[in-house]
Design a protein around this motif. Structure first.
Motif, mmCIF file in Angstrom:
data_model
loop_
_atom_site.group_PDB
_atom_site.id
_atom_site.type_symbol
_atom_site.label_atom_id
_atom_site.label_comp_id
_atom_site.label_asym_id
_atom_site.label_seq_id
_atom_site.Cartn_x
_atom_site.Cartn_y
_atom_site.Cartn_z
ATOM 1 N N LEU A 205 0.859 -1.184 0.000
ATOM 2 C CA LEU A 205 0.000 0.000 0.000
ATOM 3 C C LEU A 205 0.892 1.230 0.000
ATOM 4 N N ILE A 238 -1.539 -1.210 -3.957
ATOM 5 C CA ILE A 238 -2.696 -0.316 -3.855
ATOM 6 C C ILE A 238 -2.199 1.105 -3.649
ATOM 7 N N ILE A 272 -8.070 -1.760 3.983
ATOM 8 C CA ILE A 272 -7.613 -2.424 2.757
ATOM 9 C C ILE A 272 -7.153 -3.847 3.068
ATOM 10 N N GLU A 276 -8.336 -7.283 1.344
ATOM 11 C CA GLU A 276 -7.354 -8.081 0.597
ATOM 12 C C GLU A 276 -7.033 -9.419 1.261
ATOM 13 N N LYS A 380 -5.798 -0.225 -7.710
ATOM 14 C CA LYS A 380 -5.004 -1.433 -7.445
ATOM 15 C C LYS A 380 -4.318 -1.892 -8.724
#
Ligand code: ATP
Ligand code: MG
Length: 384
Positions: A205, A238, A272, A276, A380
């Protein structure tokens, strides 16, 4: 003369019932790295992995295997039949390439198949005698300058003269997924690498200061992810812009903006991670490396999260981290100039964040809705 590569794994040998699962992960990762370089018909055989070399370039095979976690050591070996004659001939022939007359040698024998008529000790004595007779070598069990290795399996035996040390650790994919907060700096790629070493699949991320995610998607952050790709295998990155936070936080005291920004990152990251299927967050924080990384601040930054935060570099010195980065090859990318989100924040952050103040400020900026709005802006990218 048939040449093969034999791979021995580290801790995964210890994990009892899980062993086939770990072995399969390792096979999958080895195959991925060998594709296009060597025959990827890797098979599991009596507690090791084996594949035929079929003329592949050993240097390239070695380079690939040096990127697979879970390998304790590997060797390029000549295959013999599992009897004393054939093993003896192969040992003499292979040793003749590396052993000089008078040189002290030792033969190390391992039997995977205990039905072989001679014990390991007997066989190594016999082979040692052959090396003395045929090559004029000298046997030294305590101080050999060369070792010749023999592994006897049920249907074949392997002879090799060098063991190559692998990366150790556990095969990626055997420990579950984590989400790594990747900044583009030196530390976070190494933190990600170390989690891979313990068998984690790592998604990334990244928060960026641009208006458009595309700008970050074309930045060096992706280069760093690609540099780690041989270790990680297919992964996701991401991207989330930081402007929603920055707009909301214009009026908060400068001393606190870094701490609030980091809390913002963790809150977004937690959401997130849940989406995920990641079970923990990972950061490149190291205790007291910079003003914001005090014990008080780390506590204030991650308090209230539902998900654990792992900081694999917490006890590493910067120099140690830099050395790892140079070895892995991320260093040169990490030091390239990049517009980091944090550079727009206060130069002298609070080093002893007070939980009460943090809570009050979050109410003031309505952190929850800042997080929600930012999540809607996420994109993403799959990297493979
Ligand atoms: P690094 O070398 O990894 O950039 P750092 O020494 O610069 O770390 P900080 O800027 O305090 O230290 O960041 C600490 C950690 O916070 C980073 O290692 C990373 O995990 C996370 N982080 C910082 N900035 C970002 C960002 N823009 N996007 C995602 N994560 C970030
Ligand atoms: Mg940084």
């Amino acid at each position: 003369m048939k040449r093969i590569c034999v791979i021995h794994y580290s801790e995964i040998g210890l994990k009892g019932l899980n062993r086939p699962f770990f072995e399969k992960m390792l096979v999958k990762n080895v195959r991925r790295l060998l594709s296009g370089i060597a025959d990827s018909r890797v098979k599991r055989l009596q507690g090791r992995l084996v594949f035929p070399l079929n003329g592949a370039d050993p240097n390239r095979v070695e380079e690939s295997l040096m990127k697979v976690f879970g390998i304790s050591w590997f060797a390029f070996a000549t295959v013999a039949e599992p009897n004393v004659d054939s093993i003896g001939r192969t040992v003499v022939e292979d040793a003749s390439r590396v052993v000089k007359p008078g040189e002290p040698v030792k033969v190390e024998v391992k039997r995977a198949d205990k039905r072989f008529p001679a014990t390991s000790l007997e066989l190594s004595k016999t082979l040692g005698r052959m090396l003395v007779e045929k090559l004029g070598a000298r046997v030294s069990l305590k101080n050999p300058s060369k070792k010749i290795y023999v592994e006897v399996l049920s249907r074949e035996a392997y002879v090799f003269t060098e063991k190559k040390k692998g990366l150790g650790g556990l095969p990626v994919g055997s420990s579950g997924r984590v989400l790594s907060l990747l900044s583009g700096g030196i530390d976070s790629p190494i933190a990600s690498y170390l989690m891979m070493k313990r068998g984690c699949e790592v998604s990334y991320l990244h928060f960026h200061p641009f208006h458009d995610n595309a700008e970050a998607e074309n930045s060096k952050v992706m280069e760093i992810v690609r540099r780690l790709l041989p270790y990680s295998g297919e992964t996701a990155v991401i991207f989330v812009p930081s402007y929603e936070f920055q707009i909301a936080a214009v009026n908060i005291p400068a001393k606190y903006d870094l701490i609030l920004f980091r809390r913002f990152m963790f809150r977004v990251a937690e959401r997130i991670a849940e989406a995920e299927g990641a079970r923990a967050l990972v950061t490149g924080e190291s205790l007291a490396q910079v003003a914001s990384q005090t014990l008080e601040n780390m506590a204030a930054i991650s308090s209230g999260l539902r998900i654990p935060v792992f900081r694999p570099l917490i006890a590493f010195d910067k120099e140690e981290i830099v050395n790892m980065a140079k070895k892995i090859g991320t260093y040169e990318l990490s030091i390239k100039p990049y517009r980091d989100c944090c550079s727009i924040l206060a130069r002298h952050p609070e080093t002893r964040a007070k939980p009460g103040v943090v809570k009050e400020l979050e109410k003031q900026i309505d952190m929850e809705s800042v997080v929600d709005r930012s999540l809607k802006l996420a994109s993403k990218v799959i990297v493979k």
